[in-house]
Design an enzyme around this catalytic site. Structure first.
Site, PDB file in Angstrom:
ATOM      1  N   SER A 146       9.624 -10.724  44.136  1.00 54.30           N
ATOM      2  CA  SER A 146       9.509 -12.157  43.855  1.00 54.30           C
ATOM      3  C   SER A 146      10.242 -13.003  44.899  1.00 54.30           C
ATOM      4  O   SER A 146      10.133 -14.220  44.887  1.00 54.30           O
ATOM      5  CB  SER A 146      10.065 -12.468  42.464  1.00 54.30           C
ATOM      6  N   CYS A 176      20.106   0.238  38.336  1.00 51.16           N
ATOM      7  CA  CYS A 176      21.369   0.008  39.053  1.00 51.16           C
ATOM      8  C   CYS A 176      22.407  -0.625  38.131  1.00 51.16           C
ATOM      9  O   CYS A 176      23.380  -1.208  38.590  1.00 51.16           O
ATOM     10  CB  CYS A 176      21.147  -0.839  40.296  1.00 51.16           C
ATOM     11  N   ASP A 195      12.333  -0.176  41.251  1.00 49.04           N
ATOM     12  CA  ASP A 195      13.766  -0.363  41.569  1.00 49.04           C
ATOM     13  C   ASP A 195      14.182  -1.782  41.160  1.00 49.04           C
ATOM     14  O   ASP A 195      14.510  -2.615  42.011  1.00 49.04           O
ATOM     15  CB  ASP A 195      13.996  -0.127  43.070  1.00 49.04           C
TER      16      ASP A 195
HETATM   17  N1  SAH Z   1      14.142  -1.662  46.353  1.00 46.62           N
HETATM   18  C1  SAH Z   1      14.952  -2.624  47.053  1.00 46.62           C
HETATM   19  C2  SAH Z   1      16.034  -3.239  46.212  1.00 46.62           C
HETATM   20  C3  SAH Z   1      15.539  -3.955  45.004  1.00 46.62           C
HETATM   21  S1  SAH Z   1      16.708  -4.988  44.247  1.00 46.62           S
HETATM   22  C4  SAH Z   1      15.550  -1.958  48.288  1.00 46.62           C
HETATM   23  O1  SAH Z   1      15.581  -0.734  48.379  1.00 46.62           O
HETATM   24  O2  SAH Z   1      16.031  -2.687  49.158  1.00 46.62           O
HETATM   25  C5  SAH Z   1      15.764  -5.813  43.067  1.00 46.62           C
HETATM   26  C6  SAH Z   1      14.709  -6.736  43.628  1.00 46.62           C
HETATM   27  O3  SAH Z   1      13.919  -7.206  42.537  1.00 46.62           O
HETATM   28  C7  SAH Z   1      15.201  -7.971  44.340  1.00 46.62           C
HETATM   29  O4  SAH Z   1      14.668  -7.958  45.641  1.00 46.62           O
HETATM   30  C8  SAH Z   1      14.623  -9.161  43.537  1.00 46.62           C
HETATM   31  O5  SAH Z   1      14.166 -10.194  44.388  1.00 46.62           O
HETATM   32  C9  SAH Z   1      13.463  -8.520  42.837  1.00 46.62           C
HETATM   33  N2  SAH Z   1      13.017  -9.069  41.538  1.00 46.62           N
HETATM   34  C10 SAH Z   1      13.762  -9.430  40.474  1.00 46.62           C
HETATM   35  N3  SAH Z   1      12.983  -9.756  39.424  1.00 46.62           N
HETATM   36  C11 SAH Z   1      11.692  -9.598  39.824  1.00 46.62           C
HETATM   37  C12 SAH Z   1      10.425  -9.748  39.204  1.00 46.62           C
HETATM   38  N4  SAH Z   1      10.325 -10.116  37.914  1.00 46.62           N
HETATM   39  N5  SAH Z   1       9.313  -9.493  39.928  1.00 46.62           N
HETATM   40  C13 SAH Z   1       9.411  -9.107  41.228  1.00 46.62           C
HETATM   41  N6  SAH Z   1      10.586  -8.919  41.861  1.00 46.62           N
HETATM   42  C14 SAH Z   1      11.711  -9.163  41.181  1.00 46.62           C
END
Ligand code: SAH
Length: 389
Positions: A246, A333, A293
């Site tokens: 997002s 996490c 994740d």
């Molecule tokens: N997999 C990534 C880390 C993810 S951290 C890596 O390895 O670098 C969690 C992520 O979820 C963040 O980038 C945040 O912007 C996103 N996020 C949070 N809620 C969300 C949603 N409802 N839909 C899509 N992305 C989301």
């Protein structure tokens, strides 16, 4: 330790310290003496005996964070020694990466301090009053030990509000370009240390990227991709990878990294993962690999139940998209969600989705984010790699 304020704790707090956990809660502090915000204080038990030294917080529920249980001074030499030991440990455990965590707070016996290295630059978080006050000392020690070209303080972290500290992000020494470049696992990456997520990008999945990539195949979906960590590592093994998040800013960095590495089969998409999984499920879309994740759904124990429902929902929806032989890599996490709980909700999701799962790997955060056996909070990241039979 002469000349520093004394803070007295009750028996309960002393027992907790003896069990290897370095925090003392406000309700277990019986006298604060002349302690002021961010002081190094002598910690004294109910019988008046010194049990060590701690950083004192005047506002947080966590009043004391122990720094040592020895009668030693907490001065520049103390911090330099702890930082040097943290750095030595990274030399043992970090492979093929110019970006890694140099200091993982309690995991390196430096509560309240995070330091991440991105090639020639450092990005740090000073999370409590004591570390905030020690900022220049710590930056000076890091300068001596690592000689970075610049150091950023990413103090725009909400926990600092509990310490009465301002949220801000600034360069504290040297100069820092808007895109810092470095290598990780053979990829050329970049990060915006002043504005990117956390201290720039997420570093804790570095080893899991390789592990998941070993199993990834076919059509892949990387949900909550941020700057594309899993997606870009999986690309050589997959036909196509759809990477969803997002955050438009994170996706933009991800696309730049993709292009810099000449990767052509990863598509970044801005969407809400919950909505996207529901629409793909309705459209009967199929994938061979799905990575989940998400951000920490359980920020506190109070929200644990709703968090577990959230984990179950996304895992259920992801499992519906997976073909036989498909791979689900699912992460949490939040330290409140223990591995056993995650295994249980994923098992429930699998039963509901009518899939049988085999556990291929049960993993945690990369080793440069060390776990202390007596401090459960230091084990926060779980990553399960599962296969649909
Ligand atoms: N997999 C990534 C880390 C993810 S951290 C890596 O390895 O670098 C969690 C992520 O979820 C963040 O980038 C945040 O912007 C996103 N996020 C949070 N809620 C969300 C949603 N409802 N839909 C899509 N992305 C989301």
């Amino acid at each position: 330790m002469a000349g520093i304020p004394s803070v007295t704790i009750n028996r309960k707090a002393e027992d907790r310290l003896r069990s290897g956990h370095p925090w003392v809660y406000s309700s277990d502090v019986t006298a604060r003496g002349s302690a002021a915000a961010g002081d190094v204080v002598r910690v004294v038990n109910a019988r008046g005996k010194a049990v060590g030294a701690a950083h004192y917080s005047s506002t947080s529920q966590i009043t004391l964070r122990m720094l040592t249980d020895k009668p030693e001074s907490v001065d520049r030499a103390f911090f330099r020694e702890r930082l040097a030991r943290a750095l030595d440990f990274r030399k043992e455990v970090v492979r093929d990466s110019e970006a890694y965590r140099v200091v993982h707070a309690e995991g390196d016996l430096l509560p309240g301090l995070i330091v991440d290295r991105y090639g020639e630059y450092l990005s740090a978080q000073f999370l409590d009053q004591g570390m905030d006050r020690s900022r220049d000392t710590i930056a000076g020690c890091l300068q001596e030990l690592i000689a970075p070209r610049g150091i950023v303080a990413r103090n725009d972290v909400p926990v600092r509000k509990l310490e009465g500290l301002p949220l801000e992000s600034e360069v504290v020494s040297g100069e820092v370009p808007s895109a810092v470049c470095f290598q990780m696992n053979g990829l050329r990456l970049s990060a915006d240390l002043l504005h990117g997520q956390k201290t720039g990008i997420y570093l804790d999945q570095r080893e899991n990227y390789l592990a998941v990539a070993r199993h990834a195949h076919g059509r892949a979906l990387d949900a909550f991709t941020s700057t594309g960590g899993f997606a870009l590592h999986m690309a050589p093994r997959c036909e196509t990878v759809e990477a969803v998040d997002s955050s438009a800013a994170a996706l933009k960095t991800g696309a730049a990294i993709r292009d810099e590495n000449g990767i052509v089969n990863v598509e970044f998409r801005e969407a809400n993962v919950f909505d996207l999984l529901a629409s793909y499920s309705a459209a009967k879309r199929e994938f061979d690999t799905v990575v989940l994740d998400p951000p920490a759904f359980a920020k506190s124990r109070k929200t644990l139940d709703s968090a577990l429902r959230g984990y179950k929902e996304i895992n259920f929806k992801a499992l519906r998209l997976l073909r036989r032989g498909g791979i689900l890599a699912t992460c949490s996490c939040s330290h409140h969600v223990m591995e056993a709980m995650l295994l249980e909700v994923v098992a429930e999701a699998a039963l509901d989705a009518g899939k049988t799962l085999r556990v291929l790997e049960r993993r945690v955060q990369a080793q440069d984010h060390p776990i202390l056996l007596t401090v459960p909070e230091t084990l926060y990241l779980k990553c399960l790699i599962l296969q649909v039979l």
